[in-house]
Structure formats: C-alpha cells, structure tokens
Design a protein around this motif. Structure first.
Motif: not given
Length: 75
Positions: A18-19, A49-58
C-alpha cells in the motif's frame, strides 16, 4: 491471544504494498508536473518504491511459504 509471526509478515507485506502504491502515485504526479518537485526527488522516490516493492514481495512470498523471516533476522 498472540498473533502468529507469519500472519504479521503478511500484514507488513500488505502495508509495504500500500505504501508502494502511494509512492508510485506521488512519483507520477511529480513527473507530470501536477505537484512540485525536482528530478532528485523523483529519483529518491523511485529508489524508495523499489525497496518497498522488494520488501512486499519477499515478506509476502515467505509468509505464503510459511517461513518466519522476521524473528530469524531481527530476533
């Protein structure tokens, strides 16, 4: 009543996603010129944005797999 760590991981992954949607919307508005901002700010927000998406996927993948990565690496 205690929340299982895997469910907490899934909730954190949802929060990261969401973030990431909010940051993506902010980047799009700055890039289109609707909001004020410089090119360095767009670069910073895209990195975030890249770090947030990577964290969400992981975290999402590990929670569906039943792996506890929060207490393994932070506990």
């Amino acid at each position: 009543m205690e929340i299982p760590v895997v469910n907490l991981q899934a909730l954190i992954a949802l929060g990261f996603f969401i973030a990431a949607l909010f940051v993506a919307r902010t980047v799009a508005n700055i890039y289109r010129g609707q909001w004020p901002g410089a090119s360095w700010m767009v670069f910073y927000l895209r990195m975030l944005l890249g770090f947030l998406l990577a964290g969400a996927v992981l975290l999402g993948y590990c929670s569906f797999a039943g792996q506890d990565v929060i207490s393994r690496y932070l506990g």
